[in-house]
Design a protein around this motif. Sequence first.
Motif, short mmCIF file in Angstrom:
data_model
loop_
_atom_site.label_atom_id
_atom_site.label_comp_id
_atom_site.label_asym_id
_atom_site.label_seq_id
_atom_site.Cartn_x
_atom_site.Cartn_y
_atom_site.Cartn_z
N VAL A 99 41.17 -2.32 -41.21
CA VAL A 99 41.59 -3.65 -40.78
C VAL A 99 43.10 -3.66 -40.95
O VAL A 99 43.62 -3.34 -42.02
N ARG A 100 43.78 -4.01 -39.85
CA ARG A 100 45.24 -3.95 -39.83
C ARG A 100 45.83 -5.26 -39.33
O ARG A 100 45.22 -5.97 -38.54
N ALA A 101 47.04 -5.54 -39.79
CA ALA A 101 47.78 -6.71 -39.32
C ALA A 101 48.26 -6.45 -37.90
O ALA A 101 48.69 -5.34 -37.57
N VAL A 102 48.17 -7.45 -37.05
CA VAL A 102 48.63 -7.30 -35.67
C VAL A 102 50.15 -7.31 -35.61
O VAL A 102 50.76 -6.53 -34.89
N GLU A 103 50.78 -8.19 -36.40
CA GLU A 103 52.22 -8.37 -36.31
C GLU A 103 53.01 -7.09 -36.53
O GLU A 103 53.94 -6.78 -35.82
N TYR A 104 52.62 -6.32 -37.55
CA TYR A 104 53.37 -5.12 -37.91
C TYR A 104 52.52 -3.86 -37.84
O TYR A 104 53.04 -2.77 -38.01
N GLY A 105 51.24 -3.98 -37.66
CA GLY A 105 50.34 -2.82 -37.63
C GLY A 105 49.99 -2.30 -39.00
O GLY A 105 49.37 -1.24 -39.13
N CYS A 106 50.38 -3.00 -40.04
CA CYS A 106 50.16 -2.53 -41.41
C CYS A 106 48.69 -2.48 -41.78
O CYS A 106 47.91 -3.37 -41.43
N PHE A 107 48.33 -1.45 -42.52
CA PHE A 107 47.00 -1.29 -43.08
C PHE A 107 46.76 -2.40 -44.10
O PHE A 107 47.60 -2.65 -44.97
N LEU A 108 45.60 -3.07 -44.00
CA LEU A 108 45.24 -4.09 -44.98
C LEU A 108 44.13 -3.61 -45.90
O LEU A 108 44.24 -3.73 -47.11
N TYR A 109 43.05 -3.07 -45.32
CA TYR A 109 41.97 -2.51 -46.13
C TYR A 109 41.05 -1.69 -45.25
O TYR A 109 41.15 -1.71 -44.02
N GLU A 110 40.16 -0.99 -45.90
CA GLU A 110 39.22 -0.10 -45.25
C GLU A 110 37.80 -0.60 -45.47
O GLU A 110 37.50 -1.19 -46.50
#
Length: 165
Positions: free
Chosen positions: A145-156
């Motif tokens: 699951v990733r943030a749309v704004e920056y593409g950052c990984f949030l969790y698996e």
Amino acid sequence: MTTTTYAARPIAPRALKELRTTDDAGRPTDGFTDTEGGSPLRCCLRHSEPGERLALVSYAPLRRWASETGATPGAYDEQGPVFIHADECAGPAGDALPFTGSHRTVRRYSAEGRILGGRLVEEPGAFRQALLEAFDDPAVALVHVRAVEYGCFLYEVRRAEGGGD
């Protein structure tokens, strides 16, 4: 009727211990005091509070998963910035899916570590359906699951042991 539950996985304690010294880009980790709060913490899957000691580190989630499973993600191995507590924390307080209040991407990966596709999730209530759809495909081993704004990984989220979630 069967209810399927998917659990968000924070960064593993062993990886956190390593990241608190040196991040996945090889840089020494420096902590700082968060004055504003609101940073998404990948160690305990909540937003930070003002005054907490944090670290912003480079993290390679697929590389770490591949080291456990023997996968070879090749060019799909990427690293990016994540916030963690600068010191050990208790981990997540509950089992609710975190960080669902904004648009997110659910990115699917095969057991070999290759991207199989993704889905934009625009509403908090759509996360469970997006995960159900992802794991309905037997080729999917895990999702990020990733943030749309920056593409950052949030969790698996991983497929449960024995194949079903």
